[in-house]
Design an enzyme around this catalytic site. Structure first.
Site, short mmCIF file in Angstrom:
data_model
loop_
_atom_site.label_atom_id
_atom_site.label_comp_id
_atom_site.label_asym_id
_atom_site.label_seq_id
_atom_site.Cartn_x
_atom_site.Cartn_y
_atom_site.Cartn_z
N TYR A 1 0.85 -1.19 0.00
CA TYR A 1 0.00 0.00 0.00
C TYR A 1 0.89 1.25 0.00
O TYR A 1 0.60 2.23 -0.68
CB TYR A 1 -0.91 0.01 1.24
N ASN B 1 -12.48 -1.56 -4.56
CA ASN B 1 -12.33 -1.94 -5.95
C ASN B 1 -13.57 -2.73 -6.38
O ASN B 1 -13.88 -3.75 -5.77
CB ASN B 1 -11.06 -2.81 -6.09
N CYS C 1 -6.60 -6.31 -6.76
CA CYS C 1 -6.39 -5.75 -5.42
C CYS C 1 -5.82 -6.78 -4.45
O CYS C 1 -5.22 -6.40 -3.44
CB CYS C 1 -7.70 -5.16 -4.89
N HIS C 2 -5.92 -8.06 -4.78
CA HIS C 2 -5.36 -9.10 -3.92
C HIS C 2 -3.82 -9.08 -3.94
O HIS C 2 -3.20 -9.68 -3.07
CB HIS C 2 -5.88 -10.48 -4.33
N GLU D 1 -1.28 -17.71 -8.29
CA GLU D 1 -0.37 -16.98 -9.16
C GLU D 1 1.10 -17.33 -8.91
O GLU D 1 1.99 -16.76 -9.54
CB GLU D 1 -0.57 -15.48 -8.98
#
Length: 165
Positions: free
Chosen positions: A84, A112, A120-121, A147
Protein backbone atom coordinates in the site's frame (compact mmCIF):
# COMPACT_ATOMS: atom_id res chain seq x y z
CA UNK A 1 -19.19 -14.53 -8.21
CA UNK A 2 -21.53 -11.82 -9.40
CA UNK A 3 -20.85 -9.74 -12.50
CA UNK A 4 -22.30 -6.35 -13.46
CA UNK A 5 -22.18 -4.54 -16.77
CA UNK A 6 -23.41 -1.37 -18.42
CA UNK A 7 -24.22 -3.48 -21.47
CA UNK A 8 -20.79 -3.13 -23.07
CA UNK A 9 -18.16 -3.14 -20.32
CA UNK A 10 -17.69 -5.01 -17.08
CA UNK A 11 -18.49 -2.62 -14.22
CA UNK A 12 -18.42 -5.03 -11.29
CA UNK A 13 -17.19 -8.46 -10.23
CA UNK A 14 -17.62 -9.55 -6.64
CA UNK A 15 -17.32 -12.69 -4.60
CA UNK A 16 -20.79 -13.39 -3.29
CA UNK A 17 -21.12 -11.94 0.19
CA UNK A 18 -17.82 -10.04 0.14
CA UNK A 19 -17.43 -6.75 1.97
CA UNK A 20 -18.85 -3.84 -0.04
CA UNK A 21 -20.93 -6.27 -2.11
CA UNK A 22 -23.59 -4.19 -3.85
CA UNK A 23 -27.20 -4.35 -2.86
CA UNK A 24 -28.67 -6.52 -5.58
CA UNK A 25 -32.01 -4.91 -6.25
CA UNK A 26 -34.97 -5.98 -8.33
CA UNK A 27 -33.47 -3.89 -11.15
CA UNK A 28 -30.68 -6.42 -11.58
CA UNK A 29 -31.53 -9.05 -14.15
CA UNK A 30 -29.51 -11.97 -15.45
CA UNK A 31 -28.25 -11.17 -18.93
CA UNK A 32 -26.38 -12.82 -21.75
CA UNK A 33 -23.78 -10.25 -22.76
CA UNK A 34 -20.56 -10.65 -24.74
CA UNK A 35 -18.62 -9.00 -21.91
CA UNK A 36 -19.91 -11.64 -19.48
CA UNK A 37 -18.78 -14.38 -21.88
CA UNK A 38 -15.33 -12.73 -22.12
CA UNK A 39 -15.18 -12.45 -18.34
CA UNK A 40 -16.08 -16.12 -17.86
CA UNK A 41 -13.32 -17.14 -20.28
CA UNK A 42 -10.84 -14.87 -18.46
CA UNK A 43 -11.85 -16.29 -15.06
CA UNK A 44 -11.70 -19.89 -16.32
CA UNK A 45 -8.14 -19.33 -17.54
CA UNK A 46 -7.17 -17.55 -14.33
CA UNK A 47 -8.64 -20.15 -11.98
CA UNK A 48 -7.06 -22.98 -13.99
CA UNK A 49 -3.69 -21.48 -13.07
CA UNK A 50 -2.90 -19.96 -16.46
CA UNK A 51 -2.02 -16.39 -17.21
CA UNK A 52 -5.43 -15.15 -18.47
CA UNK A 53 -4.15 -12.56 -20.94
CA UNK A 54 -6.18 -9.60 -22.15
CA UNK A 55 -8.81 -8.41 -19.70
CA UNK A 56 -12.41 -7.87 -20.74
CA UNK A 57 -13.39 -4.24 -21.35
CA UNK A 58 -13.82 -2.41 -18.04
CA UNK A 59 -15.63 0.74 -17.03
CA UNK A 60 -14.82 1.73 -13.47
CA UNK A 61 -16.65 4.52 -11.71
CA UNK A 62 -15.39 6.22 -8.60
CA UNK A 63 -13.68 9.30 -7.27
CA UNK A 64 -10.60 10.53 -9.13
CA UNK A 65 -8.44 9.20 -6.28
CA UNK A 66 -10.00 5.73 -6.42
CA UNK A 67 -9.70 5.63 -10.20
CA UNK A 68 -5.99 6.49 -9.88
CA UNK A 69 -5.46 3.68 -7.37
CA UNK A 70 -7.42 1.18 -9.46
CA UNK A 71 -5.37 2.10 -12.53
CA UNK A 72 -2.17 1.42 -10.59
CA UNK A 73 -3.56 -1.94 -9.43
CA UNK A 74 -3.95 -2.95 -13.06
CA UNK A 75 -0.20 -2.45 -13.54
CA UNK A 76 0.83 -4.97 -10.88
CA UNK A 77 2.20 -7.94 -12.79
CA UNK A 78 0.63 -11.38 -12.44
CA UNK A 79 2.38 -13.31 -9.67
CA UNK A 80 3.84 -10.26 -7.94
CA UNK A 81 2.82 -8.02 -5.07
CA UNK A 82 3.27 -4.40 -4.02
CA UNK A 83 2.64 -2.58 -0.78
CA UNK A 84 0.00 0.00 0.00
CA UNK A 85 2.90 2.30 0.85
CA UNK A 86 4.48 1.82 -2.60
CA UNK A 87 1.21 2.75 -4.26
CA UNK A 88 0.93 5.83 -2.04
CA UNK A 89 4.49 6.81 -3.04
CA UNK A 90 3.69 6.36 -6.74
CA UNK A 91 0.62 8.58 -6.42
CA UNK A 92 2.72 11.19 -4.58
CA UNK A 93 5.18 11.19 -7.49
CA UNK A 94 2.37 11.53 -10.03
CA UNK A 95 0.72 14.37 -8.09
CA UNK A 96 3.78 16.56 -7.80
CA UNK A 97 4.71 15.67 -4.25
CA UNK A 98 1.31 15.75 -2.57
CA UNK A 99 1.50 13.14 0.19
CA UNK A 100 -0.98 10.28 0.22
CA UNK A 101 -1.37 7.88 3.13
CA UNK A 102 -1.17 4.14 2.78
CA UNK A 103 -4.48 4.01 4.69
CA UNK A 104 -6.18 6.14 2.02
CA UNK A 105 -4.81 3.78 -0.61
CA UNK A 106 -6.14 0.86 1.44
CA UNK A 107 -9.61 2.39 1.45
CA UNK A 108 -9.57 2.73 -2.33
CA UNK A 109 -8.16 -0.76 -2.81
CA UNK A 110 -10.88 -2.18 -0.55
CA UNK A 111 -13.62 -0.59 -2.64
CA UNK A 112 -12.33 -1.94 -5.95
CA UNK A 113 -15.49 -2.97 -7.82
CA UNK A 114 -13.85 -5.58 -10.09
CA UNK A 115 -12.26 -8.26 -7.92
CA UNK A 116 -9.52 -10.48 -9.30
CA UNK A 117 -9.36 -8.78 -12.74
CA UNK A 118 -8.33 -5.49 -11.11
CA UNK A 119 -5.89 -7.31 -8.84
CA UNK A 120 -6.39 -5.75 -5.42
CA UNK A 121 -5.36 -9.10 -3.92
CA UNK A 122 -1.77 -8.29 -4.98
CA UNK A 123 -1.44 -5.48 -2.43
CA UNK A 124 0.12 -6.29 0.95
CA UNK A 125 1.22 -4.47 4.08
CA UNK A 126 4.62 -2.79 4.22
CA UNK A 127 6.00 -5.73 6.21
CA UNK A 128 4.77 -8.22 3.61
CA UNK A 129 1.78 -9.31 5.65
CA UNK A 130 -1.58 -10.07 4.14
CA UNK A 131 -3.87 -7.32 5.27
CA UNK A 132 -7.39 -6.40 4.35
CA UNK A 133 -9.19 -8.00 1.46
CA UNK A 134 -12.90 -7.43 0.89
CA UNK A 135 -13.22 -11.05 -0.24
CA UNK A 136 -11.49 -12.33 2.91
CA UNK A 137 -7.86 -13.14 3.69
CA UNK A 138 -8.32 -16.83 2.92
CA UNK A 139 -9.34 -15.93 -0.63
CA UNK A 140 -6.50 -13.42 -0.92
CA UNK A 141 -3.97 -16.06 0.05
CA UNK A 142 -5.52 -18.59 -2.36
CA UNK A 143 -5.41 -16.11 -5.25
CA UNK A 144 -1.78 -15.28 -4.57
CA UNK A 145 -0.83 -18.95 -4.31
CA UNK A 146 -2.65 -19.61 -7.59
CA UNK A 147 -0.37 -16.98 -9.16
CA UNK A 148 2.72 -18.63 -7.70
CA UNK A 149 3.37 -16.14 -4.91
CA UNK A 150 4.91 -18.12 -2.06
CA UNK A 151 3.06 -17.72 1.20
CA UNK A 152 5.14 -18.44 4.30
CA UNK A 153 1.99 -18.73 6.36
CA UNK A 154 -1.57 -17.45 6.27
CA UNK A 155 -0.53 -13.85 6.86
CA UNK A 156 2.88 -13.23 5.30
CA UNK A 157 4.17 -13.40 1.77
CA UNK A 158 7.48 -13.25 -0.05
CA UNK A 159 8.90 -11.65 -2.09
CA UNK A 160 7.85 -8.02 -2.36
CA UNK A 161 9.24 -7.35 -5.80
CA UNK A 162 6.98 -5.30 -8.02
CA UNK A 163 6.34 -1.62 -8.08
CA UNK A 164 3.41 -0.13 -9.96
CA UNK A 165 4.21 1.07 -13.46
Amino acid sequence: MTMASDGECLTGLWFDGQKYFPDVSADWQPAQLPVFDETRVWLDRYFSGSYPGMVPPLRLEGTPFRLTVWKLLQNIPYGQVVTYKAIAQKIKEQCGGTAVSAQAVGGAVGHNPVSVIVPCHRVVGSDGCLTGYAGGLVRKEALLQLEGVRCRDLFCIEPLTATPR
